[in-house]
Design an enzyme around this catalytic site. Sequence first.
Site, short mmCIF file in Angstrom:
data_model
loop_
_atom_site.label_atom_id
_atom_site.label_comp_id
_atom_site.label_asym_id
_atom_site.label_seq_id
_atom_site.Cartn_x
_atom_site.Cartn_y
_atom_site.Cartn_z
N GLY A 126 0.77 -1.24 0.00
CA GLY A 126 0.00 0.00 0.00
C GLY A 126 0.80 1.29 0.00
O GLY A 126 0.27 2.34 0.34
N LYS B 191 9.94 -0.71 -15.62
CA LYS B 191 11.19 -1.33 -15.23
C LYS B 191 12.07 -1.48 -16.48
O LYS B 191 11.58 -1.89 -17.54
CB LYS B 191 10.96 -2.69 -14.59
CG LYS B 191 9.87 -2.69 -13.52
CD LYS B 191 10.15 -1.74 -12.37
CE LYS B 191 8.98 -1.73 -11.38
NZ LYS B 191 9.22 -0.83 -10.24
#
Length: 351
Positions: A218, A300
């Site tokens: 989170g 990424k």
Amino acid sequence: MNTLLLHCRPGFEGEVCAEISEQAALIGVAGYAKGKPASAYAEFVCTEPGGGERLMRELRFERLIFPRQWARGEFVALPESDRIGVLLQHLAELPVFGSLWLEVFDTNDGKELSNFCKKFEGPLRKALTKAGRLVEDAGKPRLLLTFRSGREVFVGMAETGNQALWPMGIPRLKFPREAPSRSTLKLEEAWHQFIPREQWETRLSGDMTGVDLGASPGGWTYQLVRRGMLVTAVDNGPMAESLMDTGLVTHLMVDGFVWKPRQPVDWMVCDIVEKPARNAALLDDWIGGGHCREAVVNLKLPMKQRYAEVKRLLQRLEDGFAERRIKVSIACKQLYHDREEVTCHLRRLDR
């Protein structure tokens, strides 16, 4: 003042060289780039008079992906006894500056120089002001002194509205104790990087809705909740209880690459560790399909050809939106809190 100094994350000097060389060629500024691996900076040496000034005038810093900071100038050797005197002599033929930043490179050697800079800044600022070389004026260029050692400094300049938001491009963000993970700083930095502070109340308001794909535990959801948004957190992993206790988070344990909201949301954020092409396709689907108005997604990077891969994916996004005939602003930056990745921000302009 015909050499550009560009700070970067250590290990990305080659990407900076490739990017600035390409941009200079597009503008028609002759020169060459050079960078030493792991040095945390690269240089672009202009081989024509005024090339550095023209390059910085025609390029917007925020549109560059891999540089964290830039300045045009040159390296100057400093004696051990009268550094300020040498700097004053060198600055005598340059414009009067409106502000001063002392910087170092993001390396271990640079960190060791930080204390020297803190001690040196006060006397230097006083001497520059007394000599009339420094006045508090946001309309004048900023003097950027980047120390490679106590005996060598890059004396550079940049326009205050066309450079990094913070010295060395490193934001001074404090990690919130209640945040579930340090990744929360990535999204907070993205807010600062891509959204003007005066627009936060309208573009990051509490009456908005958001989706966090790959949310567990989170860290990014925390930033949305912090702004008061109602958030759908999508991840098969657990969410921090502190977030669920706010009553603002709905947790769905489903595949983030498959799930879509029934109604469009204001924000979609995603930091899923996946191949960059797949995350870019997610951006195309959510923004292009009208599922969200704005999005922040990390890509990424591969081990090689990182700049080329980012360029290819950004071009694919642009082409896809053009085919759909929708207007989308696209920004991409390797943020300080990023590692082997870049952060993309997209915003639909036709809604």
